[in-house]
Design a protein around this motif. Sequence first.
Motif, short mmCIF file in Angstrom:
data_model
loop_
_atom_site.label_atom_id
_atom_site.label_comp_id
_atom_site.label_asym_id
_atom_site.label_seq_id
_atom_site.Cartn_x
_atom_site.Cartn_y
_atom_site.Cartn_z
N LEU A 312 31.00 6.64 1.10
CA LEU A 312 29.71 6.44 0.45
C LEU A 312 29.50 7.50 -0.63
N LYS A 313 29.26 7.04 -1.85
CA LYS A 313 29.13 7.93 -3.00
C LYS A 313 27.75 7.78 -3.64
N LEU A 314 27.19 8.90 -4.07
CA LEU A 314 25.90 8.87 -4.76
C LEU A 314 26.00 8.09 -6.06
N GLU A 315 27.14 8.18 -6.72
CA GLU A 315 27.29 7.55 -8.03
C GLU A 315 27.22 6.03 -7.97
N ASP A 316 27.35 5.45 -6.78
CA ASP A 316 27.27 3.99 -6.65
C ASP A 316 25.84 3.50 -6.48
N LEU A 317 24.89 4.41 -6.35
CA LEU A 317 23.49 4.03 -6.20
C LEU A 317 22.82 3.88 -7.57
N PHE A 318 21.74 3.12 -7.60
CA PHE A 318 20.79 3.20 -8.71
C PHE A 318 19.66 4.13 -8.25
N VAL A 319 19.30 5.10 -9.07
CA VAL A 319 18.14 5.95 -8.78
C VAL A 319 17.19 5.83 -9.96
N MET A 320 15.97 5.40 -9.67
CA MET A 320 15.02 5.15 -10.75
C MET A 320 13.60 5.14 -10.19
N GLY A 321 12.63 5.25 -11.06
CA GLY A 321 11.24 5.10 -10.64
C GLY A 321 10.99 3.66 -10.24
N LEU A 322 10.35 3.45 -9.10
CA LEU A 322 10.12 2.09 -8.60
C LEU A 322 8.63 1.85 -8.42
N ASP A 323 8.22 0.63 -8.73
CA ASP A 323 6.86 0.18 -8.49
C ASP A 323 6.75 -0.36 -7.07
N ASP A 324 5.60 -0.19 -6.43
CA ASP A 324 5.42 -0.65 -5.06
C ASP A 324 5.38 -2.16 -4.93
N GLU A 325 5.05 -2.85 -6.00
CA GLU A 325 4.80 -4.29 -5.90
C GLU A 325 5.88 -5.16 -6.50
N THR A 412 0.23 11.66 16.02
CA THR A 412 0.30 11.96 14.58
C THR A 412 1.43 11.21 13.92
N ASN A 413 2.62 11.21 14.54
CA ASN A 413 3.76 10.51 13.96
C ASN A 413 3.55 9.00 13.92
N LEU A 414 2.99 8.44 14.98
CA LEU A 414 2.74 7.00 15.01
C LEU A 414 1.73 6.60 13.94
N ALA A 415 0.70 7.42 13.77
CA ALA A 415 -0.31 7.13 12.74
C ALA A 415 0.28 7.22 11.34
N LYS A 416 1.16 8.20 11.13
CA LYS A 416 1.77 8.35 9.81
C LYS A 416 2.64 7.14 9.47
N LEU A 417 3.40 6.66 10.44
CA LEU A 417 4.25 5.49 10.20
C LEU A 417 3.41 4.24 9.96
N ALA A 418 2.30 4.11 10.68
CA ALA A 418 1.41 2.97 10.47
C ALA A 418 0.82 2.99 9.07
N GLN A 419 0.44 4.17 8.58
CA GLN A 419 -0.10 4.29 7.22
C GLN A 419 0.97 3.96 6.17
N LEU A 420 2.22 4.36 6.43
CA LEU A 420 3.30 4.00 5.52
C LEU A 420 3.48 2.49 5.46
N ALA A 421 3.40 1.84 6.62
CA ALA A 421 3.51 0.38 6.66
C ALA A 421 2.41 -0.27 5.83
N LYS A 422 1.21 0.28 5.94
CA LYS A 422 0.08 -0.28 5.18
C LYS A 422 0.26 -0.03 3.68
N LYS A 423 0.63 1.19 3.32
CA LYS A 423 0.79 1.53 1.91
C LYS A 423 1.79 0.62 1.21
N HIS A 424 2.89 0.34 1.90
CA HIS A 424 3.96 -0.47 1.28
C HIS A 424 3.88 -1.94 1.68
N ARG A 425 2.80 -2.33 2.37
CA ARG A 425 2.52 -3.72 2.69
C ARG A 425 3.74 -4.41 3.31
N VAL A 426 4.26 -3.80 4.37
CA VAL A 426 5.48 -4.34 4.98
C VAL A 426 5.19 -5.64 5.72
#
Length: 582
Positions: A312-325, A412-426
């Motif tokens: 696995l190589k970093l050079e094979d990835l795309f790294v860029m700014g991404l929009d949430d939607e 605290t960890n469960l709440a943080k993961l739930a908020q991440l799910a909401k933020k990214h509309r999983v």
Amino acid sequence: MITEPWVDPEEQSRQVRRAEARSAKKPFRLFKNFLARVWRFLRLPDPTPVQYDIADYLQFGPKRCVIQAFRGVGKSWITAAFVCWLLLMDPQKKIMVVSAGKDRSDAFSIFVKRLITEMPELQHLIPGKGQRSSNISFEVAPATPDQSPSLKSVGITGQLTGSRAHVIVADDIEVPKNSFTAPMREKIAELIKEFDAVLKPAEDCPADEPPRIIYLGTPQTEMSIYNRLPARGYEIRVWPARIPQAISKYEGRLAPFVMALIEGGAKAHAPVDRKRFTDIDLTERELSYGRSGFALQFMLDTSLADADRYPLKLEDLFVMGLDDERASVALAHGKDPRKNLLEDLHPVGFTGDFYYGPMWADDQFEPYSGSVLAIDPSGRGQDESGYCIAKQLHGRIFILAAGGLRGGATPTNLAKLAQLAKKHRVNAVTIEDNFGDGMWGQLFAPVLAGVWPCSVEGFKSKGQKELRILETLEPIVQQHRLVVSREVVEQDLRDMEEFGVNYSLFYQFTRITKERQSLAHDDRLEALQMAVSYWLDRIGVDEDKAAQAARDALLDIDLEAFIEDGGIGDQWAVARPNYHGA
């Protein structure tokens, strides 16, 4: 004509010095005898055979040498005793100790100062009135006035110049915090060039005691700067913790002591220093460090057996700014250092492996087809609960968030993961049930329902973890179908500074091999694998065909609008609200 065989003059001089030292009547003329006295004073067991061997190499080794011995053998303590011995033999010696951080070099200097103060054999060296006598820069009593102290400690990034030295001891100048990215290693490589400016010239030294630079180190990466030193005239001598299976990996650098064990019939994997570490001790440390970490820290093995070992190589990835939607419907991969190399993101991969942005990105955007939160749960302790949020569009997977949480299933960890799910509309959450037999999912489901109701899917992983991760990630990475948010990489670098490199997602990404337990920690990488695996069954489609199909569908809408309205109607704006890259 008979000619005499060629003899290296430096090696011949070393042999003469050895013979003189053995025949001399002066007490402690052999450093290993003095080492034994220091160990008894410190109420330690007698030095082990490996420690005696290192002592001999310190006394009789070449003027530029690198001592690589397994972690825990006591090489820094041995060398501190060696510094005391040098000042005992010649109080006019000037010695500089350099470490990655000033705290470590100061600790070395303080240890030497205490030995001088407390050991009866050294107390005549205690600094007198008018002499420098701080713990980190002091003179010994018999030393004549000089601008340079008898011993000085400094950090590698500190003020090296300003003092001169007969002997420079570089004690662990390579540590995780300063060596895990290529720019960091290049900085160290430049800094150590200053040693030659500090070292006294040969004419200012006794004829049989040339100026010396002695490195003590344990490689921190496979691209360790210690590997560059032979090209600068250094000899590397290696004492691994176990008898190595493949001797050729060490390129002739194994200590003769180790080679003698091998020639005497010692089997591969047997402990080199049984008095220091038993087989059980080493096995426990191997489990703690992981295979690759143990190979570096204890086996001193920096070889890369083949290109496929770390696929696995970093050079094979795309790294860029991404929009949430939404995301670009098509990307082109390329590695042009002038156009899309991301120089400001320090890579944690091997030398020459960098992050790249896309060579080209379509200005047509579409909403993601879906979003998933993958969680690799853990309990309390050193392991993390890894998480990864991945979205999908036209055969590519976009990583919008990734990381790890310590402490297990805390509120605290469960709440943080739930908020991440909401933020990214999983649309779904997938959780590995191997840990706690599904307990994590049962605890998380009600917390998630109160914040962002969506499906929670549990599953049990089967088979060897490392193979499962590579079988999932390798194809999609090498086909350039994994796109990572720049924010994820930046946060990973911050986490690496705070928690250590083993907790970096991209360190885990570039260091995983097919060997069992090749990583000390793999929680973040496993969460990434889970997220990618979730989408693999759902993206069995050629991305170019998918992008073209999307364009054709929009073109059909355009044509229908043109026919019905005599031109392009309002449907264009509805169907393509981001046509111009909005």
